[in-house]
Design a protein around this motif. Structure first.
Motif, short mmCIF file in Angstrom:
data_model
loop_
_atom_site.label_atom_id
_atom_site.label_comp_id
_atom_site.label_asym_id
_atom_site.label_seq_id
_atom_site.Cartn_x
_atom_site.Cartn_y
_atom_site.Cartn_z
N ILE A 60 0.85 -1.20 0.00
CA ILE A 60 0.00 0.00 0.00
C ILE A 60 0.88 1.25 0.00
O ILE A 60 0.67 2.19 -0.79
CB ILE A 60 -0.94 -0.01 1.24
N ALA A 61 1.88 1.26 0.88
CA ALA A 61 2.77 2.43 0.99
C ALA A 61 3.50 2.67 -0.33
O ALA A 61 3.61 3.81 -0.80
CB ALA A 61 3.76 2.22 2.13
N ALA A 62 3.98 1.58 -0.95
CA ALA A 62 4.71 1.73 -2.22
C ALA A 62 3.80 2.27 -3.30
O ALA A 62 4.19 3.16 -4.08
CB ALA A 62 5.30 0.38 -2.63
N ALA A 63 2.55 1.77 -3.36
CA ALA A 63 1.61 2.23 -4.39
C ALA A 63 1.28 3.72 -4.20
O ALA A 63 1.17 4.48 -5.17
CB ALA A 63 0.33 1.39 -4.33
N ARG A 64 1.15 4.15 -2.93
CA ARG A 64 0.83 5.56 -2.67
C ARG A 64 2.03 6.46 -2.97
O ARG A 64 1.87 7.56 -3.51
CB ARG A 64 0.36 5.74 -1.22
N ARG A 65 3.23 5.98 -2.62
CA ARG A 65 4.44 6.77 -2.94
C ARG A 65 4.56 6.97 -4.45
O ARG A 65 4.77 8.07 -4.94
CB ARG A 65 5.68 6.01 -2.44
N GLU A 66 4.38 5.86 -5.18
CA GLU A 66 4.52 5.91 -6.63
C GLU A 66 3.51 6.88 -7.25
O GLU A 66 3.80 7.56 -8.23
CB GLU A 66 4.32 4.50 -7.20
N ALA A 67 2.30 6.93 -6.66
CA ALA A 67 1.25 7.81 -7.20
C ALA A 67 1.37 9.24 -6.66
O ALA A 67 0.59 10.11 -7.05
CB ALA A 67 -0.12 7.23 -6.85
N GLY A 68 2.31 9.46 -5.73
CA GLY A 68 2.51 10.81 -5.19
C GLY A 68 1.35 11.27 -4.32
O GLY A 68 1.04 12.46 -4.26
N VAL A 69 0.72 10.34 -3.60
CA VAL A 69 -0.44 10.68 -2.76
C VAL A 69 0.05 11.28 -1.44
O VAL A 69 1.08 10.89 -0.91
CB VAL A 69 -1.25 9.39 -2.48
N ASP A 70 -0.73 12.24 -0.89
CA ASP A 70 -0.37 12.88 0.38
C ASP A 70 -0.43 11.89 1.53
O ASP A 70 -1.09 10.84 1.44
CB ASP A 70 -1.38 14.01 0.70
N ALA A 71 0.22 12.28 2.66
CA ALA A 71 0.13 11.47 3.88
C ALA A 71 -1.32 11.39 4.33
O ALA A 71 -2.14 12.26 4.01
CB ALA A 71 0.99 12.09 4.97
N MET A 72 -1.66 10.35 5.10
CA MET A 72 -3.06 10.16 5.52
C MET A 72 -3.43 11.15 6.62
O MET A 72 -2.60 11.45 7.46
CB MET A 72 -3.25 8.74 6.03
N PRO A 73 -4.68 11.60 6.64
CA PRO A 73 -5.11 12.51 7.71
C PRO A 73 -5.22 11.74 9.04
O PRO A 73 -5.70 10.61 9.06
CB PRO A 73 -6.50 12.97 7.24
N ASP A 74 -4.75 12.35 10.13
CA ASP A 74 -4.88 11.75 11.46
C ASP A 74 -4.59 12.82 12.50
O ASP A 74 -3.44 13.22 12.67
CB ASP A 74 -3.90 10.58 11.62
N ALA A 75 -5.65 13.29 13.17
CA ALA A 75 -5.50 14.41 14.11
C ALA A 75 -5.17 13.92 15.52
O ALA A 75 -5.09 14.74 16.45
CB ALA A 75 -6.78 15.23 14.13
N THR A 76 -4.97 12.61 15.71
CA THR A 76 -4.75 12.09 17.07
C THR A 76 -3.55 12.78 17.72
O THR A 76 -2.45 12.78 17.16
CB THR A 76 -4.46 10.57 17.03
N SER A 77 -3.77 13.36 18.92
CA SER A 77 -2.63 13.97 19.62
C SER A 77 -2.51 13.47 21.04
O SER A 77 -1.48 13.63 21.68
CB SER A 77 -2.75 15.50 19.61
N THR A 78 -3.56 12.82 21.58
CA THR A 78 -3.46 12.24 22.92
C THR A 78 -4.14 10.88 22.91
O THR A 78 -4.94 10.58 22.02
CB THR A 78 -4.17 13.10 23.99
N GLY A 79 -3.82 10.04 23.93
CA GLY A 79 -4.48 8.73 24.03
C GLY A 79 -3.53 7.70 24.61
O GLY A 79 -2.43 8.01 25.05
N LEU A 80 -3.97 6.44 24.59
CA LEU A 80 -3.15 5.36 25.12
C LEU A 80 -2.18 4.85 24.06
O LEU A 80 -2.55 4.77 22.88
CB LEU A 80 -4.05 4.19 25.55
N ASP A 81 -0.96 4.48 24.51
CA ASP A 81 0.01 3.88 23.59
C ASP A 81 -0.61 2.66 22.92
O ASP A 81 -1.24 1.85 23.58
CB ASP A 81 1.26 3.41 24.36
#
Ligand code: NDP
Ligand SMILES: O=C(O)C1=N[C@H](C(=O)O)C[C@H](O)C1
Length: 248
Positions: free
Chosen positions: A152-173
């Motif tokens: 998945i990561a390789a396919a997204r890199r090759e297509a030049g897709v942006d990083a995935m959205p994720d607003a998580t800033s607090t929580g459990l490890d």
């Protein structure tokens, strides 16, 4: 007749593979090896190919023995990172006629699931992997989930897709799973399960879920037998059954 040895022969998958080899008209099971048995029986029995479904801690020693003795290997055992694959390539350079096939998953559905996931991944903002297995599994995440995330990561890199959205800033490890190449992978261990995986993809107003279920370990056997039939014609290291099946 292809003479076959099975390592991990008393295990959950190894025992299924032994039955599959015994039922195959073009194969003969000449050695069934498990903990406490001598690897030399692979040599004395004249095994041309070995199938390994043992443990990530045992598989490298087994492969060193096979390569040293000129025996081809078809490997389902997980735990292969880049360093291990490089070591195998080094060993194989000194044994140019030997073939080793490493496949994170031998079931046809799982291979298709990985390919479908990689094909879809560039078209969605978010992609996460959830793998679900029996609680006696040694490793987490599964080899299949790792491989899926890498594809998945390789396919997204090759297509030049942006990083995935994720607003998580607090929580459990651990709440957001493991990060494999920028893709979140979640591991579930529940009694009664065999081997299952979902790839969840999402974009504005829609999701796509790709799911594969191995409901029985018999699902791995046809792929293993194909690997055994083909490995002598593929010297060196092959990673992924898709290459043997001609998908790539
Ligand atoms: N690629 C694929 O399609 C699949 C891969 N797997 C992978 O295969 C591996 C085995 O899975 P599974 O069958 O469920 O595990 P099991 O624990 O049921 O079987 C492994 C067997 O190997 C034996 N074993 C351990 N070390 C050695 C050794 N050095 N030499 C010979 N035998 C040994 C174990 O003995 P003991 O119990 O005494 O330790 C056990 O009998 C795992 O890495 C798993 O992830 C599983 C399913 C499909
Ligand atoms: O341990 C298992 O059971 C399985 N292991 C492989 C993996 O780690 O991907 C393949 C399948 O998921 C079953």
């Amino acid at each position: 007749m292809i003479t076959v040895g099975v390592l991990g022969a008393r295990g959950r998958v190894g025992s299924e593979v032994c039955r599959g080899v015994e039922a195959a008209a073009d194969m003969e099971l000449v050695a069934a090896v498990d903990v406490g048995d001598d690897l030399d029986s692979l040599v004395t029995s004249g095994a041309r190919a070995v199938v390994d479904f043992t443990h990530p801690d045992a598989v490298m020693d087994n492969l060193e023995f096979c390569i040293d003795h000129g025996i081809h290997a078809v490997v389902g055992t997980t735990g292969f990172d880049d360093a291990r694959l490089d070591t195998l390539r080094r060993w194989l350079a000194d044994a140019p006629s030997v073939g080793v096939l490493i496949a994170p998953n031998f079931s046809i559905g799982a291979i298709l699931m990985m390919r479908f996931a990689a094909a879809a991944a560039p078209y969605y903002e978010s992609v996460e992997v959830v793998e679900l297995h029996h609680p006696t599994k040694a490793d987490a995440p599964s080899g299949t989930a790792r491989r899926t995330a890498e594809l998945i990561a390789a396919a997204r890199r090759e297509a030049g897709v942006d990083a995935m959205p994720d607003a998580t800033s607090t929580g459990l490890d651990g709440a957001r799973g493991a990060d494999v190449d920028g893709v979140r992978v979640h591991s579930v261990r529940v009694r009664g399960l065999v081997a299952h995986q979902e790839v969840l993809l999402g974009g504005p107003g829609e999701t796509l879920t790709i799911r594969h279920d191995s409901l029985d370990r018999a699902s791995f056997v046809p792929g293993v037998l194909t690997g055994v039939r083909e490995i002598a014609a593929r010297p060196g290291l092959t990673v992924g059954l898709e290459h043997v099946l001609g998908f790539i």
